[in-house]
Write a protein that holds these residues in place. Structure first.
Motif, PDB file in Angstrom:
ATOM      1  N   MET A   1       0.808  -1.200   0.000  1.00 49.19           N
ATOM      2  CA  MET A   1       0.000   0.000   0.000  1.00 49.19           C
ATOM      3  C   MET A   1       0.853   1.267   0.000  1.00 49.19           C
ATOM      4  O   MET A   1       0.458   2.255  -0.542  1.00 49.19           O
ATOM      5  N   ASN A   2       2.003   1.241   0.697  1.00 50.64           N
ATOM      6  CA  ASN A   2       2.865   2.412   0.736  1.00 50.64           C
ATOM      7  C   ASN A   2       3.691   2.470  -0.536  1.00 50.64           C
ATOM      8  O   ASN A   2       4.735   1.828  -0.645  1.00 50.64           O
ATOM      9  N   GLU A   3       3.239   3.207  -1.494  1.00 50.42           N
ATOM     10  CA  GLU A   3       3.989   3.369  -2.730  1.00 50.42           C
ATOM     11  C   GLU A   3       4.949   4.532  -2.565  1.00 50.42           C
ATOM     12  O   GLU A   3       4.576   5.580  -2.060  1.00 50.42           O
ATOM     13  N   GLU A   4       6.190   4.308  -2.973  1.00 50.45           N
ATOM     14  CA  GLU A   4       7.155   5.393  -2.907  1.00 50.45           C
ATOM     15  C   GLU A   4       6.980   6.290  -4.119  1.00 50.45           C
ATOM     16  O   GLU A   4       6.781   5.821  -5.232  1.00 50.45           O
ATOM     17  N   ARG A   5       7.037   7.555  -3.877  1.00 49.67           N
ATOM     18  CA  ARG A   5       6.986   8.486  -4.982  1.00 49.67           C
ATOM     19  C   ARG A   5       8.327   8.459  -5.700  1.00 49.67           C
ATOM     20  O   ARG A   5       9.352   8.178  -5.098  1.00 49.67           O
ATOM     21  N   PRO A   6       8.348   8.764  -6.985  1.00 57.29           N
ATOM     22  CA  PRO A   6       9.617   8.738  -7.726  1.00 57.29           C
ATOM     23  C   PRO A   6      10.668   9.650  -7.104  1.00 57.29           C
ATOM     24  O   PRO A   6      11.845   9.311  -7.083  1.00 57.29           O
ATOM     25  N   ASP A   8      11.112  10.336  -3.959  1.00 59.39           N
ATOM     26  CA  ASP A   8      11.657   9.689  -2.769  1.00 59.39           C
ATOM     27  C   ASP A   8      12.726   8.672  -3.160  1.00 59.39           C
ATOM     28  O   ASP A   8      13.779   8.589  -2.537  1.00 59.39           O
ATOM     29  N   ALA A   9      12.454   7.907  -4.200  1.00 62.35           N
ATOM     30  CA  ALA A   9      13.422   6.911  -4.664  1.00 62.35           C
ATOM     31  C   ALA A   9      14.701   7.591  -5.155  1.00 62.35           C
ATOM     32  O   ALA A   9      15.812   7.129  -4.867  1.00 62.35           O
ATOM     33  N   ARG A  10      14.546   8.682  -5.880  1.00 61.11           N
ATOM     34  CA  ARG A  10      15.731   9.414  -6.362  1.00 61.11           C
ATOM     35  C   ARG A  10      16.520   9.995  -5.210  1.00 61.11           C
ATOM     36  O   ARG A  10      17.751   9.965  -5.225  1.00 61.11           O
ATOM     37  N   ALA A  14      20.359   9.116  -4.353  1.00 60.38           N
ATOM     38  CA  ALA A  14      21.365  10.180  -4.264  1.00 60.38           C
ATOM     39  C   ALA A  14      22.065  10.147  -2.910  1.00 60.38           C
ATOM     40  O   ALA A  14      23.284  10.338  -2.826  1.00 60.38           O
ATOM     41  N   TYR A  15      21.295   9.891  -1.858  1.00 58.80           N
ATOM     42  CA  TYR A  15      21.888   9.820  -0.517  1.00 58.80           C
ATOM     43  C   TYR A  15      22.855   8.633  -0.428  1.00 58.80           C
ATOM     44  O   TYR A  15      23.952   8.749   0.104  1.00 58.80           O
ATOM     45  N   ARG A  16      22.433   7.478  -0.968  1.00 56.75           N
ATOM     46  CA  ARG A  16      23.294   6.296  -0.948  1.00 56.75           C
ATOM     47  C   ARG A  16      24.596   6.575  -1.695  1.00 56.75           C
ATOM     48  O   ARG A  16      25.686   6.238  -1.223  1.00 56.75           O
TER      49      ARG A  16
END
Length: 144
Positions: A1-6, A8-10, A14-16
């Motif tokens: 149900m918790n879909e990540e927004r694009p 958030d993934a970016r 970037a943080y990684r």
């Protein structure tokens, strides 16, 4: 149900990449990101902040991170101040609105609530003055 927004993934990616870049060879002598943040926020001793600043000015990677942290802190600081001003204004406006509503109600339909329903005072015709006195039977002496 918790879909990540694009976005958030970016951001996570970037943080990684930024964390991995700090572990890259040649960055062993770099100051920590926490030390750079303490420098931006003017926290800690002056000597520690000066050592951190000296390193950041000599290291291109740390200088870029310091610039980024300064920008983030400036944006967050302005946003926080703006939010406080808006909150204060909203509270003041709410109080003023409530006071205006109470005042309007007291001058309008609510006046009937205070009316006792008795006969209104009326004036007689002409300029004659009538003196009234109690009837003798209604007078009570002070000694009884």
């Amino acid at each position: 149900m918790n879909e990540e927004r694009p976005s958030d993934a970016r951001l996570r990616d970037a943080y990684r990449q930024a964390v991995e870049a700090r572990r890259a060879p040649g960055r062993d002598a770099c100051v920590s990101a926490e030390a750079l943040l303490a420098l931006v926020r003017r926290e800690g001793s002056e000597a520690t902040r000066l050592r951190t600043l000296d390193h950041a000015m000599a290291c291109a990677d740390c200088r870029g991170e310091l610039t980024l942290l300064r920008s983030i802190e400036a944006a967050g600081g302005e946003g926080a101040r703006r939010a406080v001003v808006q909150l204060r204004w909203r509270r003041a406006a709410s109080v003023a609105l409530a006071a205006s509503a109470i005042f309007a109600i007291s001058l309008g339909p609510a006046r009937r609530l205070w009316d006792d329903g008795g006969e209104p005072v009326t004036r007689g015709e002409g300029s004659a003055l009538a003196l009234l006195a109690p009837r003798a039977a209604d007078v009570v002496s002070a000694t009884s």
